[in-house]
Design a protein around this motif. Structure first.
Motif, mmCIF file in Angstrom:
data_model
loop_
_atom_site.group_PDB
_atom_site.id
_atom_site.type_symbol
_atom_site.label_atom_id
_atom_site.label_comp_id
_atom_site.label_asym_id
_atom_site.label_seq_id
_atom_site.Cartn_x
_atom_site.Cartn_y
_atom_site.Cartn_z
ATOM 1 N N GLU A 257 0.799 -1.233 0.000
ATOM 2 C CA GLU A 257 0.000 0.000 0.000
ATOM 3 C C GLU A 257 0.829 1.279 0.000
ATOM 4 O OE1 GLU A 257 -2.751 -0.320 3.282
ATOM 5 O OE2 GLU A 257 -4.143 -1.509 2.069
ATOM 6 N N VAL A 258 2.151 1.178 0.098
ATOM 7 C CA VAL A 258 2.998 2.369 0.043
ATOM 8 C C VAL A 258 3.238 2.732 -1.412
ATOM 9 C CG1 VAL A 258 5.244 3.376 0.602
ATOM 10 C CG2 VAL A 258 4.115 1.846 2.234
ATOM 11 N N VAL A 259 2.973 3.985 -1.745
ATOM 12 C CA VAL A 259 3.118 4.460 -3.120
ATOM 13 C C VAL A 259 4.391 5.283 -3.292
ATOM 14 C CG1 VAL A 259 2.100 5.957 -4.886
ATOM 15 C CG2 VAL A 259 0.637 4.436 -3.531
ATOM 16 N N GLU A 260 4.684 6.115 -2.321
ATOM 17 C CA GLU A 260 5.830 7.014 -2.467
ATOM 18 C C GLU A 260 6.406 7.370 -1.098
ATOM 19 O OE1 GLU A 260 6.217 11.684 -3.438
ATOM 20 O OE2 GLU A 260 5.400 10.504 -5.105
ATOM 21 N N VAL A 282 0.316 6.835 0.850
ATOM 22 C CA VAL A 282 -0.329 5.523 0.805
ATOM 23 C C VAL A 282 -1.423 5.551 -0.260
ATOM 24 C CG1 VAL A 282 -1.683 3.858 2.161
ATOM 25 C CG2 VAL A 282 0.195 5.118 3.226
ATOM 26 N N ALA A 283 -1.664 4.411 -0.892
ATOM 27 C CA ALA A 283 -2.693 4.312 -1.919
ATOM 28 C C ALA A 283 -4.053 4.693 -1.351
ATOM 29 C CB ALA A 283 -2.732 2.891 -2.473
ATOM 30 N N ALA A 330 -2.474 4.589 -8.951
ATOM 31 C CA ALA A 330 -2.043 5.296 -7.740
ATOM 32 C C ALA A 330 -0.662 5.895 -7.909
ATOM 33 C CB ALA A 330 -2.059 4.343 -6.541
ATOM 34 N N VAL A 331 0.208 5.234 -8.672
ATOM 35 C CA VAL A 331 1.563 5.748 -8.865
ATOM 36 C C VAL A 331 1.523 7.032 -9.669
ATOM 37 C CG1 VAL A 331 3.813 5.294 -9.903
ATOM 38 C CG2 VAL A 331 2.613 3.477 -8.677
#
Length: 357
Positions: A257-260, A282-283, A330-331
């Motif tokens: 769930e971590v995007v950045e 997080v997404a 999401a990215v």
């Protein structure tokens, strides 16, 4: 959306405080043992200090009587040994004071100031002794080899005892390690001086005394450079030695769930006390609290970083970015929202998936 975000931030902070307190609760449960250990460290350092001061006084007298630069240089080095231990004891007292007022970390970096002072002292002293040794190498004075040998042998015993005492203290502290390096360097110096005394006594080769002094100078340079380098890393807030911030961030951004991850900062408050802060995206729909707890657990268990402050937000959570919630990738959303989250972001941005930095 703004109201939700404020509530979320408050709950996240409260939840973080609970986790953080729980993490330190383990330490707090051992508070008594830590206090006992600190007292024991001080006792071991005091024992070493008494040994060094008593012997140093006698060595000065013998050094002038024997006209031995090696002995006088050893005595000068022992003076810095004594000063380094006193400085270490003072720094330990200051570092133990609780955080208050403007010193939100307390005075823990007093130990690093002590370590750097020890390193600089070694470098300055090595320059002076090196100059004197070269002069005596060119024009050696008459040296009483017997007095030098006997005094150096006694010095070896004294420094072995002092080094043993200090080895019982917590050497993970750069402060204690700095004082310890002073004593160990002096031990090597006495070994070199004993060899020089034996050579002068047996062969009459007076330059052996100056050569022994140069050996001591080389050892002092090595120890002093290491202390100055390590303390400077902490003052410049570099990442702890052996930890690559980019590799750490890449591992964390791969978590579910971590995007950045951006604005990641990793430094040491004092030796053995690393700290980290970062902004985590997080997404949409992801559980921020669960993500934060998971990342803090990883930092604690895999990197021994227990002081971690993580700001966790959903991608597109800002009111200005509501339209991003319509984006299914999401990215891609994170790429568009990154500038809004941190207009003045520091350091590289780490992203999950094919868009990874």
């Amino acid at each position: 959306m703004t109201g939700h975000s404020d509530s979320h931030d408050h709950d996240d902070h409260r939840d973080h405080a609970h986790d953080h307190g729980g993490g330190h609760g383990g330490h707090g449960g051992h508070g008594h043992s830590h206090g006992v250990a600190a007292d024991a460290d001080r006792r071991w350092l005091m024992s070493a200090l008494v040994l060094i001061v008593v012997f140093m006084a006698g060595e000065v007298v013998v050094g002038f009587a024997a006209q031995s630069l090696a002995l006088i240089s050893d005595a000068a080095h022992m003076l810095t040994d004594a000063a380094s231990i006193v400085l270490a004891l003072i720094a330990m007292r200051l570092a133990a004071r609780p955080a208050r007022g403007g010193f939100t970390f307390g005075l823990k970096r007093a130990e690093i100031l002590s370590a750097q002072a020890n390193g600089v002292t070694l470098l300055v002293l090595s320059a002076w002794l090196g100059y004197e040794a070269i002069g005596r190498l060119i024009d050696p004075p008459d040296t009483e080899g017997g007095l030098v040998l006997v005094t150096a042998l006694v010095g070896i015993v004294v420094n072995l005892a002092a080094a043993w005492c200090m080895s019982k203290a917590n050497r993970s502290s750069l402060n204690v390690e700095g004082a310890f390096q002073h004593v160990v360097t002096d031990l090597y110096a006495f070994i070199a001086t004993a060899v020089a005394g034996a050579v002068v006594l047996v062969t009459g080769f007076a330059r052996a005394d100056a050569i022994a002094s140069l050996v001591v100078v080389a050892l002092m340079l090595r120890a002093g450079t290491g202390l100055v380098r390590d303390s400077a890393r902490i003052f410049l807030e570099a990442a702890p030695a052996g930890v690559d911030p980019d590799a750490l961030a890449d591992e964390l951004v791969a978590a579910p769930e971590v995007v950045e991850i951006h604005d990641l900062h990793l430094w040491e408050i004092t030796s053995g006390l690393p700290a980290l802060s970062a902004h985590i995206l997080v997404a949409p729909g992801g559980d921020c609290h669960a993500v934060r707890r998971d990342l803090q657990r990883r930092l604690r268990e895999e990197y021994r970083i227990t002081h971690a402050t993580l700001q966790v937000d959903h991608v597109g959570e800002d009111e200005e970015q509501q339209q991003l919630l319509q984006i299914t990738d999401a990215v891609a959303a994170a790429e568009l929202a990154g500038a809004e989250h941190c207009a003045d972001s520091h350091g590289p941005v780490h992203r999950a998936g094919p868009h990874a930095h």
